[in-house]
Scaffold this active site. Structure first.
Site, PDB file in Angstrom:
ATOM      1  CB  CYS A  25      -3.329   6.838   0.202  1.00 60.60           C
ATOM      2  SG  CYS A  25      -3.727   7.149   1.911  1.00 60.60           S
ATOM      3  CG  LEU A  26      -7.380   0.917  -0.558  1.00 57.30           C
ATOM      4  CD1 LEU A  26      -8.672   1.726  -0.582  1.00 57.30           C
ATOM      5  CD2 LEU A  26      -7.339  -0.008  -1.780  1.00 57.30           C
TER       6      LEU A  26
END
Lengths: 262, 151
Positions: free
Chosen positions: B88-89
């Site tokens: 999750c970036l």
């Protein structure tokens, strides 16, 4: 205990997948840029709607044709590029001036901090497109016009042109951050806005994108607004204000297409 | 067949070889330039130090207009890494810019290891421990560092 906690599955990827499916459906049914169509084709979309019918009638006094763009969030940039190049291929001196500006734009963006390695890739393609639609090319105006249409319906080229215009827009916002900050609602910084709303593909354009791009390229745009607003006439807005329009676009909430004046 | 995505990936690969950033490496798989294997070395002065974390990067023909799918193959205990290795970036999602290349992606993930964002958790246990019990968090991270030698 299980060392990893799953958080409702990988939600980000599910959302991305769903978006991709919708995009694919649109791209399978609509060309990136259509042929020229009579403006009156708009009537069919709003049949029975008095407000829109009256406004289309008003619009048809000034414009004869429309060229549709694919509604993929890139429509403003694609319409802008197509329409401006169409103007430039019949105006040799303006073409030469634009070519020079485009040539020099890469260095300017590098100075603003864009990574030169990846920028080069987009810039090379952008320059190749400009070269391929030179008014001096063999075959004359109609051959160049055909070439333009072909290039803009080839996804690879067409999208690279959109990317490069997005980068020019982003660069302009950064260069004059103090000015453009006034256009941003909420507490987003210019920096965040550029990364969330300008540089990513498929993000829709607002006034701020239009003003920044027109100003950066010195190209006037007239946008005709076809919406539910009162008055029975279509309102036009010129960007930058007071400039001579070279590009004519029609805006219907959420979407831009190209217009051809009488 | 050369497409914009493939041409660009060849450029990315060339750049990664000629000018490799510290602590990351990556290369296309033998028979498919659209699928890469990569390694990120755990950054110094973090609990990830000494770890060698393997990843896969999958590109589509829409690269670089759309981001690739990046996944850890090695187990990574981190607030922003899902159980299946998904990451999750923001730059791999809504902040993606076509100006990012493989080198930029890998260095961003490397800095995510050093600076987790516990407010956007993909692993809620890791996020909670990171915020409330740093010692236990580091212990769990070190366990996955050791695991990464064996993988």
């Amino acid at each position: 205990m299980e060392p990893f906690t799953h958080n409702d599955g990988n939600r980000d990827e599910l959302i991305i997948q769903q978006k991709r499916d919708i995009e694919k459906e649109i791209s399978d049914t609509t060309p990136l840029i259509s042929e020229q169509l009579p403006l009156t084709c708009l009537y069919a979309e709003y049949s029975g709607d008095e407000i829109f019918t009256a406004k289309i009638q008003d619009l048809s006094k000034k414009y004869k044709f429309i060229r549709r763009t694919r509604p993929d969030g890139n429509c403003f940039f694609r319409a802008f590029a197509y329409s401006y190049l169409e103007y430039l291929i019949s105006n040799s001196s303006a073409y030469q001036e634009f070519k020079k500006l485009a040539e020099e734009s890469k260095e300017k963006l590098v100075q603003l901090g864009f990574p030169s390695f990846t920028l080069e890739d987009f810039h090379e393609t952008f320059m190749e497109v400009i070269q391929r639609v030179s008014p001096d090319n063999a075959g004359g105006h109609s051959a160049v016009q055909d070439e333009l249409h072909k290039i803009f319906n080839e996804q690879g080229y067409s999208d690279y042109v959109v990317v490069y215009l997005r980068l020019i827009t982003s660069g302009k916002l950064q260069e004059e951050a103090d000015f453009y900050q006034n256009f941003i609602e909420g507490d987003l910084t210019i920096e965040a806005f550029r990364h969330l709303e300008v540089e990513p593909m498929y993000k829709e354009s607002d006034h701020i994108h239009i003003i920044a791009l027109c100003t950066a390229l010195g190209a006037g745009v007239r946008v005709e607004y076809l919406d539910r607003g009162e008055g029975g006439t279509v309102k036009a807005h010129d960007f930058p204000e007071g400039s001579e329009p070279r590009i004519y676009l029609i805006y219907r909430p959420g979407h831009y297409d190209i217009l051809y004046p009488n | 067949m050369s497409t914009p995505a493939r041409r660009r990936l060849m450029r990315d690969f060339k750049r990664l070889q000629e000018d490799p950033p510290t602590g990351v490496s990556g290369a296309p798989t033998d028979n498919n330039i659209m699928i890469w294997n990569a390694v990120i070395f755990g950054p110094h002065d973090t609990p990830f130090e000494d770890g060698t974390f393997k990843l896969t990067i999958e590109f589509t023909e829409e690269y670089p207009n759309k981001p690739p799918t990046v996944r850890f193959v090695s187990k990574v205990f981190h607030p922003n890494v899902y159980a299946d290795g998904g990451i999750c970036l923001d730059i791999l999602q809504n902040r993606w810019s076509p100006t990012y290349d493989v080198s930029a992606i890998l260095t961003s993930i490397q800095s995510l290891l050093s600076d987790p964002n516990p407010n956007s958790p993909a692993n809620s246990t890791a996020a909670q421990l990171y915020k409330e019990n740093r010692r236990e968090y580091e212990k769990r991270v070190k366990a996955c560092v050791e695991q990464s030698f064996i993988d």
